[in-house]
Design an enzyme around this catalytic site. Structure first.
Site, PDB file in Angstrom:
ATOM      1  N   GLU A  70     -24.257 -36.918  70.420  1.00  0.00           N
ATOM      2  CA  GLU A  70     -22.925 -36.416  70.065  1.00  0.00           C
ATOM      3  C   GLU A  70     -22.964 -34.896  69.973  1.00  0.00           C
ATOM      4  OE1 GLU A  70     -21.456 -38.177  66.487  1.00  0.00           O
ATOM      5  OE2 GLU A  70     -19.411 -37.435  66.794  1.00  0.00           O
TER       6      GLU A  70
ATOM      7  N   ALA B 126     -12.499 -35.903  65.859  1.00  0.00           N
ATOM      8  CA  ALA B 126     -11.796 -37.204  65.846  1.00  0.00           C
ATOM      9  C   ALA B 126     -11.255 -37.612  67.224  1.00  0.00           C
ATOM     10  CB  ALA B 126     -10.673 -37.223  64.809  1.00  0.00           C
TER      11      ALA B 126
ATOM     12  N   LYS C  10     -15.628 -39.615  69.807  1.00  0.00           N
ATOM     13  CA  LYS C  10     -17.024 -39.497  70.262  1.00  0.00           C
ATOM     14  C   LYS C  10     -17.909 -40.589  69.644  1.00  0.00           C
ATOM     15  CE  LYS C  10     -17.328 -35.317  68.628  1.00  0.00           C
ATOM     16  NZ  LYS C  10     -15.977 -35.309  68.059  1.00  0.00           N
TER      17      LYS C  10
ATOM     18  N   THR D 218     -17.068 -43.412  68.386  1.00  0.00           N
ATOM     19  CA  THR D 218     -16.659 -44.724  68.887  1.00  0.00           C
ATOM     20  C   THR D 218     -17.246 -44.955  70.280  1.00  0.00           C
ATOM     21  OG1 THR D 218     -14.622 -44.400  67.644  1.00  0.00           O
ATOM     22  CG2 THR D 218     -14.629 -46.185  69.248  1.00  0.00           C
TER      23      THR D 218
HETATM   24  N1  LIG Z   1      -8.971 -44.906  71.305  1.00  0.00           N
HETATM   25  C1  LIG Z   1      -8.693 -44.887  70.016  1.00  0.00           C
HETATM   26  N2  LIG Z   1      -7.475 -45.213  69.562  1.00  0.00           N
HETATM   27  C2  LIG Z   1      -7.173 -45.176  68.261  1.00  0.00           C
HETATM   28  N3  LIG Z   1      -8.056 -44.827  67.282  1.00  0.00           N
HETATM   29  C3  LIG Z   1      -9.298 -44.498  67.661  1.00  0.00           C
HETATM   30  C4  LIG Z   1      -9.695 -44.497  69.028  1.00  0.00           C
HETATM   31  N4  LIG Z   1     -10.979 -44.108  69.093  1.00  0.00           N
HETATM   32  C5  LIG Z   1     -11.385 -43.863  67.833  1.00  0.00           C
HETATM   33  N5  LIG Z   1     -10.388 -44.094  66.967  1.00  0.00           N
HETATM   34  C6  LIG Z   1     -10.392 -43.915  65.517  1.00  0.00           C
HETATM   35  O1  LIG Z   1     -10.169 -42.520  65.310  1.00  0.00           O
HETATM   36  C7  LIG Z   1     -11.009 -42.025  64.276  1.00  0.00           C
HETATM   37  C8  LIG Z   1     -11.945 -40.952  64.861  1.00  0.00           C
HETATM   38  O2  LIG Z   1     -12.788 -41.565  65.811  1.00  0.00           O
HETATM   39  P1  LIG Z   1     -14.336 -41.134  65.924  1.00  0.00           P
HETATM   40  O3  LIG Z   1     -14.967 -42.005  66.949  1.00  0.00           O
HETATM   41  O4  LIG Z   1     -14.948 -41.101  64.555  1.00  0.00           O
HETATM   42  O5  LIG Z   1     -14.151 -39.650  66.479  1.00  0.00           O
HETATM   43  P2  LIG Z   1     -15.187 -38.438  66.549  1.00  0.00           P
HETATM   44  O6  LIG Z   1     -16.568 -39.008  66.432  1.00  0.00           O
HETATM   45  O7  LIG Z   1     -14.912 -37.789  67.857  1.00  0.00           O
HETATM   46  O8  LIG Z   1     -14.843 -37.547  65.413  1.00  0.00           O
HETATM   47  C9  LIG Z   1     -11.749 -43.228  63.718  1.00  0.00           C
HETATM   48  O9  LIG Z   1     -11.035 -43.713  62.609  1.00  0.00           O
HETATM   49  C10 LIG Z   1     -11.729 -44.226  64.866  1.00  0.00           C
HETATM   50  O10 LIG Z   1     -11.768 -45.564  64.411  1.00  0.00           O
HETATM   51  C1  LIG Z   2     -20.544 -29.159  65.539  1.00  0.00           C
HETATM   52  C2  LIG Z   2     -19.748 -28.617  64.397  1.00  0.00           C
HETATM   53  C3  LIG Z   2     -18.937 -29.429  63.645  1.00  0.00           C
HETATM   54  N1  LIG Z   2     -18.221 -28.922  62.620  1.00  0.00           N
HETATM   55  C4  LIG Z   2     -17.378 -29.813  61.818  1.00  0.00           C
HETATM   56  C5  LIG Z   2     -16.109 -30.245  62.473  1.00  0.00           C
HETATM   57  C6  LIG Z   2     -15.848 -31.580  61.852  1.00  0.00           C
HETATM   58  O1  LIG Z   2     -15.259 -31.398  60.577  1.00  0.00           O
HETATM   59  C7  LIG Z   2     -17.253 -32.141  61.682  1.00  0.00           C
HETATM   60  C8  LIG Z   2     -17.700 -32.942  62.859  1.00  0.00           C
HETATM   61  O2  LIG Z   2     -16.881 -34.058  62.959  1.00  0.00           O
HETATM   62  P1  LIG Z   2     -16.598 -34.844  64.323  1.00  0.00           P
HETATM   63  O3  LIG Z   2     -15.689 -35.925  63.869  1.00  0.00           O
HETATM   64  O4  LIG Z   2     -17.897 -35.364  64.784  1.00  0.00           O
HETATM   65  O5  LIG Z   2     -15.976 -33.921  65.309  1.00  0.00           O
HETATM   66  O6  LIG Z   2     -18.099 -31.024  61.551  1.00  0.00           O
HETATM   67  C9  LIG Z   2     -18.276 -27.583  62.325  1.00  0.00           C
HETATM   68  O7  LIG Z   2     -17.582 -27.103  61.408  1.00  0.00           O
HETATM   69  N2  LIG Z   2     -19.097 -26.780  63.048  1.00  0.00           N
HETATM   70  C10 LIG Z   2     -19.832 -27.250  64.074  1.00  0.00           C
HETATM   71  O8  LIG Z   2     -20.574 -26.477  64.737  1.00  0.00           O
END
Ligand SMILES: Nc1ncnc2c1ncn2[C@@H]1O[C@H](COP(=O)(O)OP(=O)(O)O)[C@@H](O)[C@H]1O
Ligand SMILES: Cc1cn([C@H]2C[C@H](O)[C@@H](COP(=O)(O)O)O2)c(=O)[nH]c1=O
Length: 269
Positions: free
Chosen positions: A141, A68, A71, A73
């Protein structure tokens, strides 16, 4: 462990990132040009990705960061650029493999199911790395490297993966990285505090992840910092561009724009 790094460096030394990808069924070792090794009996013309000619000299960028951290985004933002192809994590597969949800199982009982999830993550990540490229720049990603160096390592170090499971996964990983060239030209590290990720994780509210405590994100953060910043744990397969990512969305998009040129110049690093 260092074989792939050596290969990647060697590739840099001899040619400007000249690799073909997307020949399913074919794998390459890439020092000094490349060598193709047919992994399945195959003759005649090289297979092509459906609908696309494979693109030569593609730049491969991996976007890394805690759960979270933003990435997806970030990838969404760059997906609007025509020369960039983005590949998100195959998380839908981790949540549904033939009707099973190894991601949920791992969070419920990591000792039992960690090996199951991580074996599948390793396979699907490898598949992502080697899949056909349709644009000059690919942003992906995470990577097979973070799956091993961060997530497998975290399970093992926290006592949630038996030593034998860790050994088997490590054998697989070592074999893959010694025999298959996994080209990475740049790592973009979205550096966040674990607290920020915890907030964003709660906001995103993915069902399987509701059990994740702040401490889990702190451990993942430490492993990322050891790997990409302090460089005290595992080989880093490419130069690292660190982007501070605790800021609000607007500021993040601004930072992405500011770093666009550096990212697109990844093949020259
Ligand atoms: N700069 C930011 N500020 C606040 N919220 C964000 C920001 N970037 C992403 N988010 C929100 O945080 C959550 C996780 O973002 P996401 O891009 O899915 O992260 P990841 O892919 O790294 O897990 C989503 O709900 C997204 O809308
Ligand atoms: C690569 C990888 C991911 N996971 C888990 C961790 C998170 O719950 C999701 C990936 O979510 P993200 O929002 O894209 O970070 O998958 C894991 O358990 N093991 C792994 O190797």
């Amino acid at each position: 462990m260092s074989v792939c790094v050596t290969l990647v460096s060697a590739r840099r030394a001899v040619a400007p990132a000249c690799l073909w990808t997307g020949w399913s069924g074919w794998r390459k070792a890439c020092a000094g040009g490349f060598r193709l090794v047919p992994s399945r009996a195959r003759s005649g013309t090289r297979p092509r990705a459906a609908g696309h000619l494979p693109v030569r000299c593609c730049v491969q960028i991996c976007v890394e960061g805690n759960i979270a951290s933003g990435k997806t985004t970030c990838l969404e933002y760059f997906s609007k650029t025509s020369s960039i192809e983005v590949l998100t994590e195959p998380i839908s597969k981790w949540r549904d493999v033939r009707g099973h949800n190894p991601l949920a199982l791992m969070y419920q009982d990591p000792l039992r199911w960690g090996i199951t999830l991580q074996t599948y993550v390793q396979l699907t990540m490898l598949d992502r790395h080697l899949s056909a490229v349709a644009a000059p720049v690919r942003m992906m990603e995470r990577s097979i490297f973070s799956a091993k160096y961060i997530f497998v390592e975290n399970l093992f170090r926290s006592g949630k993966m038996p030593e034998v499971d860790y050994a088997v996964l490590s054998e697989w990983f070592d074999w893959i990285t010694a025999n298959i060239c996994i080209p990475v030209d740049l790592i973009v590290y979205l550096q966040t505090s674990p607290q920020t990720c915890h907030e964003r994780l709660k906001q995103r509210c993915r069902e399987e992840e509701k059990v994740i405590p702040l401490e889990y994100l702190e451990s993942i953060h430490q492993l990322y910092e050891e790997w990409l910043i302090r460089r005290t744990s595992w080989p880093v397969p490419a130069p690292v561009l660190v982007i501070p990512a605790d800021h609000n969305l607007q500021r993040m998009l601004h930072q992405y724009e500011e770093n666009r040129a550096k990212i697109l110049a990844a093949s020259c690093l």
